[in-house]
Design a protein around this motif. Structure first.
Motif, PDB file in Angstrom:
ATOM      1  N   HIS A  33       0.761  -1.203   0.145  1.00  0.00           N
ATOM      2  CA  HIS A  33      -0.013   0.122   0.031  1.00  0.00           C
ATOM      3  C   HIS A  33       0.791   1.216   0.040  1.00  0.00           C
ATOM      4  N   THR A  34       2.049   1.275   0.289  1.00  0.00           N
ATOM      5  CA  THR A  34       2.865   2.236   0.598  1.00  0.00           C
ATOM      6  C   THR A  34       3.508   2.636  -0.904  1.00  0.00           C
ATOM      7  N   GLN A  72      -6.193  -4.021   5.109  1.00  0.00           N
ATOM      8  CA  GLN A  72      -4.763  -4.281   6.034  1.00  0.00           C
ATOM      9  C   GLN A  72      -3.657  -3.461   5.625  1.00  0.00           C
ATOM     10  N   PRO A  73      -3.470  -2.191   5.802  1.00  0.00           N
ATOM     11  CA  PRO A  73      -4.457  -1.453   6.509  1.00  0.00           C
ATOM     12  C   PRO A  73      -5.270  -0.648   5.272  1.00  0.00           C
ATOM     13  N   ALA A  74      -4.781  -0.673   4.183  1.00  0.00           N
ATOM     14  CA  ALA A  74      -5.517   0.109   2.986  1.00  0.00           C
ATOM     15  C   ALA A  74      -5.002  -0.269   1.728  1.00  0.00           C
ATOM     16  N   ASP A  77      -1.620   4.688   0.205  1.00  0.00           N
ATOM     17  CA  ASP A  77      -1.631   6.026   0.798  1.00  0.00           C
ATOM     18  C   ASP A  77      -1.996   6.912  -0.120  1.00  0.00           C
ATOM     19  N   ASP A  83       2.546   5.587   5.053  1.00  0.00           N
ATOM     20  CA  ASP A  83       1.844   4.809   5.916  1.00  0.00           C
ATOM     21  C   ASP A  83       1.232   5.688   7.035  1.00  0.00           C
ATOM     22  N   HIS A  84       0.645   6.518   6.723  1.00  0.00           N
ATOM     23  CA  HIS A  84       0.120   7.668   7.617  1.00  0.00           C
ATOM     24  C   HIS A  84      -1.365   7.202   7.836  1.00  0.00           C
ATOM     25  N   ASN A  85      -1.758   6.840   8.825  1.00  0.00           N
ATOM     26  CA  ASN A  85      -3.269   6.274   9.160  1.00  0.00           C
ATOM     27  C   ASN A  85      -4.161   7.061   8.953  1.00  0.00           C
ATOM     28  N   THR A  86      -3.984   8.652   8.752  1.00  0.00           N
ATOM     29  CA  THR A  86      -4.911   9.465   8.341  1.00  0.00           C
ATOM     30  C   THR A  86      -5.073   9.805   6.900  1.00  0.00           C
ATOM     31  N   GLN A  87      -4.268   8.802   6.080  1.00  0.00           N
ATOM     32  CA  GLN A  87      -4.052   9.228   4.820  1.00  0.00           C
ATOM     33  C   GLN A  87      -4.503   8.121   3.795  1.00  0.00           C
ATOM     34  N   TYR A  88      -5.138   7.156   4.520  1.00  0.00           N
ATOM     35  CA  TYR A  88      -5.447   5.743   3.547  1.00  0.00           C
ATOM     36  C   TYR A  88      -6.470   6.002   2.513  1.00  0.00           C
TER      37      TYR A  88
END
Ligand code: UDP
Length: 538
Positions: A33-34, A72-74, A77, A83-88
């Motif tokens: 995802h990154t 998992q998780p998205a 990005d 891998d910032h969890n507000t930016q998925y």
């Protein structure tokens, strides 16, 4: 005006029929995802649900098809920050048949680039996280040309630097809030989702203390191709070597001030015998700042986002970054890393205030401007006594904010001394010889010939031809590195040689198989690839 999407006329019924029949089609690049960017046909967005929608039909495509790993998780990005969890980014799925019961889709005819801006009010973030990544994502996909439209989904308003984002394409970028005015269900005919991270050089310290990225992939050349584009869009011409040399002091006027700025400017002018001018984001237009910086010999500023403007400095210029008391310059290096990227050809100098007398603190300000009054007394006292902020994670460390928002009376002799250790004569653009570094190709036609003398002595004569590209280059120094490894051993004997052949006799045994590795080296540090290994039996 900005809501005018239908510059390109589309046949609504054909588009709707295609959506119902073909559904959404997605093909992505990247393994995680990154590092993923996805291209979609008929990706939709529900402005009510604030969700992207993927429609399944007999012709839809979803690559990679991750199953529940998509969460998992998205899927990817949406900003360039890793891998910032507000930016998925993710989408919800529906059968295309559900369209019958949904609001009538509004089609977006422009090729879209859909992404998040990370922090559009901070100039460092604007350039590093958004503008450079958007520019090079657009370079990666040929249909993301100047007629493409940017969609910013992070939910911020335009922000103070919106004009810069507008330079990247001929169409007005659209913000998440504006999509509501277009319709309840938007369908992007063609879109790309996500940003390339290939140009980013800094990690802000979300999981480990901030610092340069581990694997930097950008050089000064790509940075300057980008700044050249931006300057063309801003109508700023690059006057080369014309006019007077000068120093730019980039000041902050709200906080983290230089308290004796006038004195500092006089001292710099005196010391370097150059005109010295001061600019600030508050008092100058962005274009004027770029115009001034792009011809400056030296840029001096307090640590802070405005220093990202050293992007626009000419080769050979000097960057001087001032750090307030108790802030270790080695721990905050976004601008040092930028200035020292290979091929940026800037000189970087850090100066730190080490004298408590020369700092002004603001313990009573709000916490986000460095106030510490909300902390318990013992902690306040510890912070006030401390002589260095320990390494910390982003972004709300009160000790860091307290020290970062100090004002500084710059000790001018100390600063001049620090600059003089690096800048011996006049600073600024030197007559640069082209320092583009090209690497050698493989050596060619490698051969070896063994000769055995008696039962204990042997020789290995090895020869090769120059790399193919050398005949077209002017190279100051050409050397060859040869490794001789006995088959089955882990160690090898290395040699640096100036000629294209050599006879090895040290440590060469008879009736043994040797592996010979050869590569070419230009100018001491430009190492080429090894040629195919040569097998030599004595
Ligand atoms: N800024 C400015 N003058 C000031 C204070 C801030 O131009 O006196 C700009 C700064 O360059 C940045 C933005 O305002 O683009 C936010 O500043 P902040 O101090 O939050 O971030 P930093 O500069 O520490 O990254």
């Amino acid at each position: 005006q900005s809501q005018e999407l239908s510059e390109v006329q589309i046949d609504y019924h054909a588009a709707l029929q295609a959506l119902v029949e073909n559904g959404t089609r997605m093909v992505c690049t990247g393994r995680m995802h990154t590092d993923r960017i996805c291209r979609f046909e008929s990706l939709c967005y529900s402005t009510e649900a604030e969700e992207f929608v993927y429609f399944h039909s007999n012709s839809s495509v979803m690559l990679p098809n991750l199953g529940s790993r998509r969460f998992q998780p998205a899927l990817l990005d949406l900003s360039s920050v890793e891998d910032h969890n507000t930016q998925y980014f993710n989408f919800v799925e529906l059968p295309a048949a559900a369209l019958k019961f949904m609001p009538k889709p509004v089609f977006v005819p422009d090729v879209a680039l859909i992404a998040n801006r990370f922090n559009p009010d901070n100039l460092m973030h604007v350039f590093h996280d958004d503008l450079l990544p958007i520019y090079y994502t657009m370079q990666q996909f040929s249909d993301l040309d100047l007629e493409a439209r940017l969609f910013f989904m992070e939910g911020w308003s335009e922000g103070v630097h919106f004009d810069l984002y507008k330079l990247l394409s001929n169409k007005q970028p659209l913000l998440r809030e504006e999509l509501k005015t277009l319709g309840r269900l938007l369908c992007f005919t063609k879109s790309y989702v996500g940003l390339s991270k290939i140009t980013t050089w800094y990690q802000y310290g979300f999981v480990q203390p901030q610092g340069p990225k581990a694997n930097i992939l950008v050089s000064g050349n790509e940075i300057r191709q980008f700044t050249k584009f931006m300057m063309q869009k801003l109508n700023i011409s690059l006057e080369e070597g014309s006019g007077e040399e000068y120093i730019v002091v980039f000041s902050r006027t709200i906080n983290r001030l230089i308290l004796n700025e006038a004195e500092l400017i006089l001292a710099l002018a005196q010391e370097f015998q150059m005109k010295t001018i001061s600019v600030s984001l508050e008092e100058h237009s962005f274009s004027d700042i770029v115009r001034l910086i792009s011809n400056a010999s030296m840029l001096l500023s307090m640590h802070g986002a405005q220093l990202v403007m050293s992007l626009f400095l000419p080769r050979g210029a000097t960057v001087v970054e001032l750090f307030p008391y108790a802030i270790n310059p080695e721990h905050y290096t976004p601008y040092k890393t930028l200035a020292t990227l290979p091929g940026m050809d800037l000189q970087y100098i850090a100066w730190q205030n080490t004298d408590r007398e020369d700092t002004v603190t603001y313990p009573d300000r709000p916490w986000d401007q460095g106030g510490i009054a909300h902390l318990d007394k013992a902690e306040q006292e510890r912070i006030i006594k401390s002589t260095e902020v320990p390494r910390h994670l982003c972004c709300r460390n009160p000790e860091w904010l307290f020290r970062a928002y100090q004002d500084t009376k710059v000790n001018i002799p100390s600063l001049i001394h620090t600059i003089r250790q690096t800048v011996k004569s006049k600073p600024g653009p030197k007559k640069q010889k082209w320092s583009g570094s090209l690497y050698p190709g493989k050596v060619r036609d490698a051969k070896c010939q063994a000769s055995v003398q008696g039962t204990s002595e042997a020789k290995l004569a090895v020869s090769w031809q120059i790399p193919w590209n050398l005949r077209y280059l002017k190279v100051r120094e050409v050397k060859y590195e040869v490794w001789i490894q006995e088959q089955g051993e882990n160690t090898y004997m290395p040699y640096i040689l100036s000629h294209q052949n050599h006879t090895f006799s040290e440590n060469i045994k008879p009736f043994t198989i040797y592996l010979v590795w050869i590569r070419c080296i230009f100018n001491k540090n430009l190492l080429g690839p090894f040629a195919n290994v040569l097998l030599c039996s004595t």
